[in-house]
Design an enzyme around this catalytic site. Structure first.
Site, mmCIF file in Angstrom:
data_model
loop_
_atom_site.group_PDB
_atom_site.id
_atom_site.type_symbol
_atom_site.label_atom_id
_atom_site.label_comp_id
_atom_site.label_asym_id
_atom_site.label_seq_id
_atom_site.Cartn_x
_atom_site.Cartn_y
_atom_site.Cartn_z
ATOM 1 N N CYS A 131 0.843 -1.439 -0.341
ATOM 2 C CA CYS A 131 0.101 0.249 -0.118
ATOM 3 C C CYS A 131 0.854 1.456 0.257
ATOM 4 C CB CYS A 131 -0.852 -0.133 0.967
ATOM 5 S SG CYS A 131 -1.654 -1.442 1.277
ATOM 6 N N HIS A 150 -3.824 6.984 2.173
ATOM 7 C CA HIS A 150 -4.018 5.114 1.457
ATOM 8 C C HIS A 150 -4.784 4.866 2.528
ATOM 9 C CE1 HIS A 150 -4.339 1.387 0.742
ATOM 10 N NE2 HIS A 150 -4.291 1.173 1.710
ATOM 11 N N ASN A 210 -9.824 -1.327 0.222
ATOM 12 C CA ASN A 210 -8.726 -0.503 -0.096
ATOM 13 C C ASN A 210 -8.160 -1.077 -1.562
ATOM 14 O OD1 ASN A 210 -5.893 -0.671 0.625
ATOM 15 N ND2 ASN A 210 -5.631 -1.721 2.354
HETATM 16 N N1 COA Z 1 -18.330 -8.702 10.300
HETATM 17 C C1 COA Z 1 -19.001 -8.593 11.446
HETATM 18 N N2 COA Z 1 -18.103 -8.971 12.308
HETATM 19 C C2 COA Z 1 -16.693 -9.095 12.395
HETATM 20 C C3 COA Z 1 -16.026 -9.257 10.434
HETATM 21 C C4 COA Z 1 -16.497 -8.809 9.713
HETATM 22 N N3 COA Z 1 -16.807 -8.603 8.584
HETATM 23 N N4 COA Z 1 -14.906 -9.045 11.312
HETATM 24 C C5 COA Z 1 -14.574 -8.894 12.070
HETATM 25 N N5 COA Z 1 -15.776 -9.012 13.158
HETATM 26 C C6 COA Z 1 -15.964 -9.215 14.713
HETATM 27 C C7 COA Z 1 -15.147 -10.008 15.013
HETATM 28 O O1 COA Z 1 -15.204 -11.522 14.710
HETATM 29 C C8 COA Z 1 -15.475 -10.045 16.882
HETATM 30 O O2 COA Z 1 -15.914 -10.283 17.212
HETATM 31 P P1 COA Z 1 -16.234 -10.532 18.968
HETATM 32 O O3 COA Z 1 -16.335 -9.334 19.597
HETATM 33 O O4 COA Z 1 -17.102 -11.377 18.864
HETATM 34 O O5 COA Z 1 -14.675 -11.391 19.212
HETATM 35 C C9 COA Z 1 -15.740 -8.201 16.309
HETATM 36 O O6 COA Z 1 -15.947 -7.908 15.405
HETATM 37 C C10 COA Z 1 -14.431 -6.934 16.689
HETATM 38 O O7 COA Z 1 -13.605 -7.302 15.390
HETATM 39 P P2 COA Z 1 -12.272 -6.945 15.618
HETATM 40 O O8 COA Z 1 -11.104 -7.241 14.927
HETATM 41 O O9 COA Z 1 -11.937 -6.144 17.068
HETATM 42 O O10 COA Z 1 -12.852 -5.348 14.739
HETATM 43 P P3 COA Z 1 -11.672 -3.970 14.652
HETATM 44 O O11 COA Z 1 -12.385 -2.643 15.629
HETATM 45 O O12 COA Z 1 -10.691 -3.602 15.016
HETATM 46 O O13 COA Z 1 -11.889 -3.495 13.311
HETATM 47 C C11 COA Z 1 -10.193 -3.637 11.394
HETATM 48 C C12 COA Z 1 -11.080 -4.653 12.598
HETATM 49 C C13 COA Z 1 -10.152 -4.918 9.981
HETATM 50 C C14 COA Z 1 -11.791 -2.823 10.462
HETATM 51 C C15 COA Z 1 -9.885 -2.995 11.900
HETATM 52 O O14 COA Z 1 -8.905 -4.073 13.128
HETATM 53 C C16 COA Z 1 -8.861 -2.134 11.013
HETATM 54 O O15 COA Z 1 -9.435 -1.450 10.193
HETATM 55 N N6 COA Z 1 -7.811 -2.324 10.723
HETATM 56 C C17 COA Z 1 -6.535 -1.956 9.924
HETATM 57 C C18 COA Z 1 -6.729 -2.932 8.883
HETATM 58 C C19 COA Z 1 -5.883 -1.794 7.291
HETATM 59 O O16 COA Z 1 -6.355 -0.823 7.175
HETATM 60 N N7 COA Z 1 -4.864 -2.430 6.958
HETATM 61 C C20 COA Z 1 -4.753 -2.482 5.702
HETATM 62 C C21 COA Z 1 -3.702 -1.019 5.966
HETATM 63 S S1 COA Z 1 -3.296 -1.054 4.276
#
Ligand code: COA
Length: 339
Positions: A117, A262, A292
């Site tokens: 990215c 990004h 993304n």
């Molecule tokens: N749909 C529904 N529920 C989902 C899910 C989805 N697609 N993905 C995860 N969950 C659930 C998890 O299982 C978890 O459930 P639990 O509380 O029962 O265990 C809950 O949602 C919370 O998950 P969590 O991983 O804590 O969510 P989060 O708030 O951290 O959000 C992202 C997840 C990926 C959106 C976030 O961490 C993020 O954006 N990170 C950066 C990623 C990124 O930009 N990467 C590329 C960089 S180049």
């Protein structure tokens, strides 16, 4: 000895391309346990474009390149260099040469840059160096990725985030300099937080000095990510990187007209803006339509913002990439496209 003369870099034109197949959040919720509500509130993404079976990354990259060449009134034969930022080439040896042939840039050197990215920002910085030193006059920089082919579509924690696309910019030697400064970083110690790891099944019998034929072909794994850690990395490192660039140019944060980050997650964009005390209406964002798109996200957003009249001449744009590596970096650009 001749005195070293440096040259300015002008952004001549931009282009972009996305596949026509559009998958919205509701469609995804039919195949995995997710919902439009979860995806939109946590990421800002509503839909993404996915490559159809008959298409390849080369189709997208060449379409974006042709748009940039046409808008810049530049013949492909005038290109000296093609930098293809991609982590999803359709040939492990590199895909830039395929683009070179299709667009007819026969005089251009062409190679790939693998930096996920951050790839487009890194490629811009490299192009700028070649131009500043007077080595090349016309450089085509492409950012393209098709991560839909590398995610596990049964893993709801990653597959909802990514889409496919390509963007391009032509950089040209000039008396004026549109690239005010840049800075790049890597923290390899955290590379495991986001990766597409390679798993080798080759077994070399060194006693016999022959390569024993593997039962299964070596292959790359699916994309894996620690979402929380990547989120924390992005919202701490990107503001610091922008501040470094401001300090280098002795500009205040108020000088930034547009924040072009990004497009990973709307919450990341807004948190970075908040930390820098930049209002949300100065964020360039199209994440809701594409998700993304990795190396493509910045040039697609740049091209769209220019085409729709958001970016005007004289605007200062802080462009930051961040992602796997972990890598991150910023380029400060003063927009100056002659129409
Ligand atoms: N749909 C529904 N529920 C989902 C899910 C989805 N697609 N993905 C995860 N969950 C659930 C998890 O299982 C978890 O459930 P639990 O509380 O029962 O265990 C809950 O949602 C919370 O998950 P969590 O991983 O804590 O969510 P989060 O708030 O951290 O959000 C992202 C997840 C990926 C959106 C976030 O961490 C993020 O954006 N990170 C950066 C990623 C990124 O930009 N990467 C590329 C960089 S180049």
């Amino acid at each position: 000895m001749k005195p070293l003369k440096t040259h300015g870099t002008h952004i001549l034109s931009t282009g972009s391309a996305v596949p026509s197949l559009c998958i919205n959040n509701d469609m995804l919720s039919n195949i995995i346990d997710t919902s439009d509500q979860w995806i939109s509130t946590r990421t800002g993404i509503k839909e993404r474009r996915i490559l159809a079976n008959h298409q390849s990354i080369i189709d997208l990259a060449t379409e974006a390149s042709f748009e940039a060449l046409n808008k810049g009134f530049l013949d492909a034969q005038e290109l000296d260099l093609i930098l293809f930022a991609t982590s999803t080439p359709n040939d492990l040896f590199g895909s830039a040469s395929q683009v070179q042939t299709i667009i007819g840039a026969y005089k251009a050197a062409a190679f790939d840059i693998t930096a996920a990215c951050s790839g487009f920002v890194i490629a811009l910085a490299i192009a700028h160096q070649f131009i500043q030193t007077g080595v090349y006059a016309n450089v085509l920089v492409i950012g393209a990725d098709t991560l839909s082919q590398w995610v596990d579509w049964s893993d709801r924690t990653t597959c909802i985030l990514f889409g496919d696309g390509a963007g391009a910019a032509i950089l040209q030697k000039s008396q004026d300099n549109d690239i005010l400064t840049f800075e790049l970083n890597t923290n390899g110690q955290e590379s495991h937080q986001l990766s597409i790891a390679y798993k080798s099944n080759q077994k070399l019998d060194t006693s016999k000095q022959v390569n024993v034929a593997p039962k299964n072909k070596s292959q790359y794994q699916y994309l894996t990510m620690n979402g929380k850690e990547v989120y924390k990395f992005a919202v701490s490192s990107v503001p610091a990187s922008i501040v470094k660039c401001l300090q280098k140019t002795e500009l205040e944060v108020e000088a930034i007209t547009w924040l072009l980050l990004h497009q990973a997650n709307q919450r990341i964009l807004e948190t970075v803006a908040h930390k820098l005390k930049i209002s949300n209406n100065r964020i360039l964002s199209n994440i809701q339509f594409y998700g993304n798109t990795s190396a493509a996200s910045i040039p697609i957003a740049l091209n769209e913002a220019f085409n729709t009249g958001h970016i005007c001449n004289g605007d200062i744009i802080a462009i930051s990439g961040f992602g796997a590596g972990l890598t991150w970096g910023t380029i400060l650009v003063k927009w100056n496209i002659i129409q």
